[in-house]
Design a protein around this motif. Structure first.
Motif, PDB file in Angstrom:
ATOM      1  N   ALA A  21       0.830  -1.209   0.000  1.00  0.00           N
ATOM      2  CA  ALA A  21       0.000   0.000   0.000  1.00  0.00           C
ATOM      3  C   ALA A  21       0.865   1.259   0.000  1.00  0.00           C
ATOM      4  O   ALA A  21       0.519   2.265  -0.644  1.00  0.00           O
ATOM      5  CB  ALA A  21      -0.933  -0.013   1.209  1.00  0.00           C
ATOM      6  N   LEU A  22       1.993   1.214   0.694  1.00  0.00           N
ATOM      7  CA  LEU A  22       2.892   2.371   0.697  1.00  0.00           C
ATOM      8  C   LEU A  22       3.516   2.593  -0.679  1.00  0.00           C
ATOM      9  O   LEU A  22       3.699   3.739  -1.108  1.00  0.00           O
ATOM     10  CB  LEU A  22       3.985   2.179   1.752  1.00  0.00           C
ATOM     11  CG  LEU A  22       3.528   2.221   3.219  1.00  0.00           C
ATOM     12  CD1 LEU A  22       4.700   1.939   4.144  1.00  0.00           C
ATOM     13  CD2 LEU A  22       2.903   3.581   3.550  1.00  0.00           C
ATOM     14  N   ILE A  23       3.835   1.508  -1.387  1.00  0.00           N
ATOM     15  CA  ILE A  23       4.367   1.650  -2.748  1.00  0.00           C
ATOM     16  C   ILE A  23       3.304   2.260  -3.658  1.00  0.00           C
ATOM     17  O   ILE A  23       3.606   3.103  -4.520  1.00  0.00           O
ATOM     18  CB  ILE A  23       4.850   0.282  -3.273  1.00  0.00           C
ATOM     19  CG1 ILE A  23       6.055  -0.207  -2.454  1.00  0.00           C
ATOM     20  CG2 ILE A  23       5.224   0.362  -4.751  1.00  0.00           C
ATOM     21  CD1 ILE A  23       6.543  -1.588  -2.836  1.00  0.00           C
ATOM     22  N   ASP A  24       2.043   1.868  -3.466  1.00  0.00           N
ATOM     23  CA  ASP A  24       0.955   2.474  -4.240  1.00  0.00           C
ATOM     24  C   ASP A  24       0.870   3.977  -3.964  1.00  0.00           C
ATOM     25  O   ASP A  24       0.648   4.782  -4.885  1.00  0.00           O
ATOM     26  CB  ASP A  24      -0.376   1.811  -3.891  1.00  0.00           C
ATOM     27  CG  ASP A  24      -0.447   0.366  -4.374  1.00  0.00           C
ATOM     28  OD1 ASP A  24       0.321   0.013  -5.293  1.00  0.00           O
ATOM     29  OD2 ASP A  24      -1.266  -0.404  -3.824  1.00  0.00           O
ATOM     30  N   LYS A  25       1.040   4.370  -2.719  1.00  0.00           N
ATOM     31  CA  LYS A  25       0.990   5.794  -2.370  1.00  0.00           C
ATOM     32  C   LYS A  25       2.137   6.562  -3.023  1.00  0.00           C
ATOM     33  O   LYS A  25       1.960   7.706  -3.455  1.00  0.00           O
ATOM     34  CB  LYS A  25       1.050   5.959  -0.853  1.00  0.00           C
ATOM     35  CG  LYS A  25      -0.226   5.568  -0.125  1.00  0.00           C
ATOM     36  CD  LYS A  25      -0.101   5.873   1.366  1.00  0.00           C
ATOM     37  CE  LYS A  25      -1.392   5.548   2.104  1.00  0.00           C
ATOM     38  NZ  LYS A  25      -1.297   5.871   3.558  1.00  0.00           N
ATOM     39  N   VAL A  26       3.309   5.938  -3.084  1.00  0.00           N
ATOM     40  CA  VAL A  26       4.447   6.583  -3.742  1.00  0.00           C
ATOM     41  C   VAL A  26       4.117   6.852  -5.207  1.00  0.00           C
ATOM     42  O   VAL A  26       4.388   7.941  -5.738  1.00  0.00           O
ATOM     43  CB  VAL A  26       5.711   5.703  -3.616  1.00  0.00           C
ATOM     44  CG1 VAL A  26       6.834   6.243  -4.503  1.00  0.00           C
ATOM     45  CG2 VAL A  26       6.178   5.628  -2.167  1.00  0.00           C
ATOM     46  N   ALA A  27       3.515   5.865  -5.873  1.00  0.00           N
ATOM     47  CA  ALA A  27       3.160   6.038  -7.280  1.00  0.00           C
ATOM     48  C   ALA A  27       2.111   7.130  -7.451  1.00  0.00           C
ATOM     49  O   ALA A  27       2.203   7.967  -8.367  1.00  0.00           O
ATOM     50  CB  ALA A  27       2.657   4.714  -7.852  1.00  0.00           C
ATOM     51  N   LEU A  28       1.101   7.159  -6.573  1.00  0.00           N
ATOM     52  CA  LEU A  28       0.055   8.176  -6.667  1.00  0.00           C
ATOM     53  C   LEU A  28       0.603   9.570  -6.393  1.00  0.00           C
ATOM     54  O   LEU A  28       0.075  10.568  -6.907  1.00  0.00           O
ATOM     55  CB  LEU A  28      -1.071   7.855  -5.684  1.00  0.00           C
ATOM     56  CG  LEU A  28      -1.915   6.619  -6.022  1.00  0.00           C
ATOM     57  CD1 LEU A  28      -2.900   6.309  -4.895  1.00  0.00           C
ATOM     58  CD2 LEU A  28      -2.663   6.827  -7.344  1.00  0.00           C
ATOM     59  N   ALA A  29       1.664   9.644  -5.608  1.00  0.00           N
ATOM     60  CA  ALA A  29       2.273  10.939  -5.305  1.00  0.00           C
ATOM     61  C   ALA A  29       3.166  11.434  -6.436  1.00  0.00           C
ATOM     62  O   ALA A  29       3.737  12.528  -6.338  1.00  0.00           O
ATOM     63  CB  ALA A  29       3.074  10.845  -4.011  1.00  0.00           C
ATOM     64  N   GLY A  30       3.283  10.659  -7.503  1.00  0.00           N
ATOM     65  CA  GLY A  30       4.096  11.076  -8.634  1.00  0.00           C
ATOM     66  C   GLY A  30       5.578  10.820  -8.461  1.00  0.00           C
ATOM     67  O   GLY A  30       6.388  11.298  -9.268  1.00  0.00           O
ATOM     68  N   LYS A  31       5.944  10.052  -7.437  1.00  0.00           N
ATOM     69  CA  LYS A  31       7.355   9.716  -7.229  1.00  0.00           C
ATOM     70  C   LYS A  31       7.738   8.563  -8.162  1.00  0.00           C
ATOM     71  O   LYS A  31       6.883   7.790  -8.602  1.00  0.00           O
ATOM     72  CB  LYS A  31       7.599   9.311  -5.770  1.00  0.00           C
ATOM     73  CG  LYS A  31       7.265  10.400  -4.764  1.00  0.00           C
ATOM     74  CD  LYS A  31       8.214  11.580  -4.925  1.00  0.00           C
ATOM     75  CE  LYS A  31       7.942  12.665  -3.891  1.00  0.00           C
ATOM     76  NZ  LYS A  31       8.296  12.262  -2.535  1.00  0.00           N
ATOM     77  N   PRO A  32       9.027   8.425  -8.470  1.00  0.00           N
ATOM     78  CA  PRO A  32       9.439   7.377  -9.425  1.00  0.00           C
ATOM     79  C   PRO A  32       9.208   5.973  -8.864  1.00  0.00           C
ATOM     80  O   PRO A  32       9.416   5.712  -7.673  1.00  0.00           O
ATOM     81  CB  PRO A  32      10.930   7.651  -9.632  1.00  0.00           C
ATOM     82  CG  PRO A  32      11.359   8.417  -8.422  1.00  0.00           C
ATOM     83  CD  PRO A  32      10.173   9.238  -8.010  1.00  0.00           C
ATOM     84  N   THR A  33       8.771   5.086  -9.721  1.00  0.00           N
ATOM     85  CA  THR A  33       8.646   3.665  -9.395  1.00  0.00           C
ATOM     86  C   THR A  33       9.265   2.855 -10.529  1.00  0.00           C
ATOM     87  O   THR A  33       9.278   3.291 -11.684  1.00  0.00           O
ATOM     88  CB  THR A  33       7.177   3.238  -9.205  1.00  0.00           C
ATOM     89  OG1 THR A  33       6.437   3.529 -10.401  1.00  0.00           O
ATOM     90  CG2 THR A  33       6.556   3.936  -8.012  1.00  0.00           C
ATOM     91  N   LEU A  34       9.763   1.695 -10.180  1.00  0.00           N
ATOM     92  CA  LEU A  34      10.368   0.778 -11.150  1.00  0.00           C
ATOM     93  C   LEU A  34       9.381  -0.345 -11.417  1.00  0.00           C
ATOM     94  O   LEU A  34       8.924  -1.011 -10.485  1.00  0.00           O
ATOM     95  CB  LEU A  34      11.681   0.214 -10.596  1.00  0.00           C
ATOM     96  CG  LEU A  34      12.393  -0.844 -11.446  1.00  0.00           C
ATOM     97  CD1 LEU A  34      12.908  -0.237 -12.746  1.00  0.00           C
ATOM     98  CD2 LEU A  34      13.543  -1.478 -10.658  1.00  0.00           C
ATOM     99  N   THR A  35       9.037  -0.559 -12.683  1.00  0.00           N
ATOM    100  CA  THR A  35       8.079  -1.592 -13.057  1.00  0.00           C
ATOM    101  C   THR A  35       8.798  -2.733 -13.766  1.00  0.00           C
ATOM    102  O   THR A  35       9.584  -2.503 -14.692  1.00  0.00           O
ATOM    103  CB  THR A  35       6.983  -1.021 -13.976  1.00  0.00           C
ATOM    104  OG1 THR A  35       6.317   0.054 -13.299  1.00  0.00           O
ATOM    105  CG2 THR A  35       5.969  -2.093 -14.334  1.00  0.00           C
TER     106      THR A  35
END
Length: 556
Positions: free
Chosen positions: A526-540
């Motif tokens: 859930a925290l990783i989802d929040k990071v993505a929603l906040a516009g922070k970089p994520t690795l897919t």
């Protein structure tokens, strides 16, 4: 003097008496002649032959020919591979055979034996080919296997041996064989051995074996050029071909931009498969001993390798590595770094090493698919800065001893020297999976050192122990937390541990619940989802792809 052959038979001389009754003796036939068939007598309406006398009443007529099984015989055709064959269930996720006839699962090799089945194999240097093996080491090594010409399958039969290049009188024989397909790696070492033990021994009989090795290495030939030279010496065994001398001179010219071309074309495409476990080091034989030391060192530099103070080769262009670890992202965030913990042998990296793997599939196994418990020895430390392990509630005090946390004394990170503190994480139920950004960091890769730098082991260099393992040389402050990315429970998306920790609410006890034994992986997802929603970089990471270190492309 060779005896003369007898004169061929000629016509009968006129003055030679001939007995017209003399006949050569007849040979007894190997099998008795079958009786001549006669026209069958007509059968009566009751189906009996009129000349046949029926047996007396109460008796049964025995057939003239009786058929029985051989003693101890079996109707099933036995094979010497019984016990080595894999069950069909193990083949479902196995990749098909490559052009060399090899199939892989996490660096282990398997082959399809034609019309028999699939077996695990290992290369046997003494046989010069692969042989069936029991992966659990409960059976003795199995039979040798040989690649079927033009196929990706193997068989128990040995290929026809190439005739010797000279006949009985010593005269040269011109080879009439057709050009063969590109040689496989398992043939390359055999070609080099044949050059030294046969052709160079015939050309330079006054030299010792060691001197012939040095001479062959001075030509700086690629593996396939060894095969070409071997084939040319079969055709003309009296002298080395001109192209070999020309190549030697070109390879020694440091100003010639083409000096590495032949070797580069063969070796460079193999490095990534080697790094990813698709090709094993022994498949290339003793490559680092096939060219001169000076030429090899310059070639390694051209490939992008550097050498550290331990004599190991390393790279600084590896995008990232995978690591399974029981430490939470909050611990790394609070300390601003990942520290090395348990002891590694010295002699591999410039600074303290942290181990990781190039394979996402392996880190999944190390993390027990996200559902297995961590190593209990790791859970005896409440924090990565603890110098000594603690004790569980109710346990007696731990005897004084050396620290297992072997972080260097020259580090500017101060360790906690408290002893016999009460542990708080001994009930933790799962392991985390991380991706480490290793760009511009010293990374020592196991497989490539074994192929390109194996001679360094004789000088005290130490390479990583496990397959597809890499060692990261850390600074005196460890690996900065900005380089650490936590993977979610599906291993398909990751976010920086700093961004994850900043998304957690103040006072939230996610980490405490993890330490107390709650299986709360979903809270980290859930925290990783929040990071993505906040516009922070994520690795897919695409779940349909097999991911390795060089596949990682970091988001901008």
């Amino acid at each position: 003097m060779r005896p003369k052959p007898p004169a061929p038979p000629g016509p009968v001389r006129p003055n030679t008496p001939v007995d017209p009754l003399a006949q050569p003796p007849r040979l007894r036939p190997l099998f008795p002649q079958p009786p001549q068939h006669q026209s069958p007598e007509p059968f009566t309406s009751r189906g009996q032959n009129p000349g046949h006398t029926p047996p007396p009443a109460g008796t049964s007529e025995q057939p003239r020919v009786q058929i029985s099984d051989l003693p101890g015989g079996s109707r099933q055709t036995p094979t010497s591979l019984n016990g080595y064959l894999l069950s069909p269930g193990l083949l479902r996720n196995m990749q098909p055979a490559n052009e060399e006839g090899l199939r892989y699962i996490v660096g282990r090799q398997f082959v399809d034996v034609k019309e028999i089945g699939t077996v695990y194999v290992e290369f046997d240097d003494s046989l010069g080919t692969y042989r069936a093996m029991d992966p659990y080491r409960k059976l003795a090594p199995g039979p040798a296997l040989h690649r079927n010409t033009g196929e990706t399958t193997w068989s128990l039969s040995r290929p026809l041996k190439r005739p010797h290049p000279t006949d009985s009188d010593g005269a040269a024989v011109v080879s009439s064989k057709q050009p063969s397909p590109e040689p496989l790696p398992i043939h390359l070492k055999a070609a080099t051995t044949e050059l030294l033990n046969e052709h160079f021994k015939r050309l330079y009989p006054q030299m010792t074996h060691g001197e012939r090795v040095v001479l062959l290495r001075s030509y700086n030939l690629s593996p396939r050029q060894h095969v070409r030279l071997r084939d040319d010496l079969i055709t003309n065994p009296l002298m080395l071909p001109r192209w070999a001398d020309s190549h030697k001179l070109r390879s020694m010219d440091v100003d010639d931009p083409t000096r590495f071309d032949a070797l580069h074309q063969e070796i460079e495409p193999l490095l990534l498969p080697l790094r990813n476990g698709k090709l094993l080091p022994r498949d290339l034989g003793d490559f680092d001993e096939s060219v001169s030391a000076e030429f090899l060192e310059a070639f390694r530099a051209k490939l992008g390798y550097l050498r550290n103070i331990s004599g190991c080769l390393y790279r600084k262009d590896i995008p990232g590595l995978f690591r399974a670890d029981e430490r939470t992202p909050f611990e790394f965030y609070n300390d601003d770094r990942m520290l090395p913990r348990l002891k590694h042998p010295r002699g591999a990296t410039t600074e303290k090493p942290i181990s990781a793997t190039v394979s996402l599939q392996l880190v999944k196994a190390y993390a027990h698919n996200g559902i297995g418990s961590p190593d209990p020895d790791y859970l005896r430390y409440n924090n990565q800065k603890n110098k000594y392990p603690g004790r569980k509630p109710g346990e007696p005090d731990v005897e004084p001893g050396e620290s297992d946390n072997d972080w260097s004394d020259v580090s500017d990170v101060e360790l906690d020297a408290e002893r016999n503190y009460e542990t708080i994480r001994h009930n933790q139920q799962f392991v985390f999976a991380y991706v480490i950004d290793t760009r511009n960091m010293e990374v020592v890769l196991r497989e490539e050192n074994h192929v390109l730098n194996d001679a360094a082991t004789r000088k005290g260099a130490w390479f990583p122990d496990d397959e597809l393992e890499a060692l990261i040389s850390t600074s005196k402050r460890g690996i900065e937390s900005q380089r650490l990315w936590l993977l979610d429970s599906t291993l398909t998306r990751a976010a920086k541990v700093d961004d994850i920790s900043q998304q957690a609410k103040y006072g939230d006890s996610i980490e405490e619940r993890t330490h107390s034994g709650a299986f709360n992986r979903h809270e980290y997802d859930a925290l990783i989802d929040k990071v993505a929603l906040a516009g922070k970089p994520t690795l897919t990471l695409d779940p349909g792809q097999e991911w390795f270190a060089n596949d990682i492309v970091w988001p901008e």
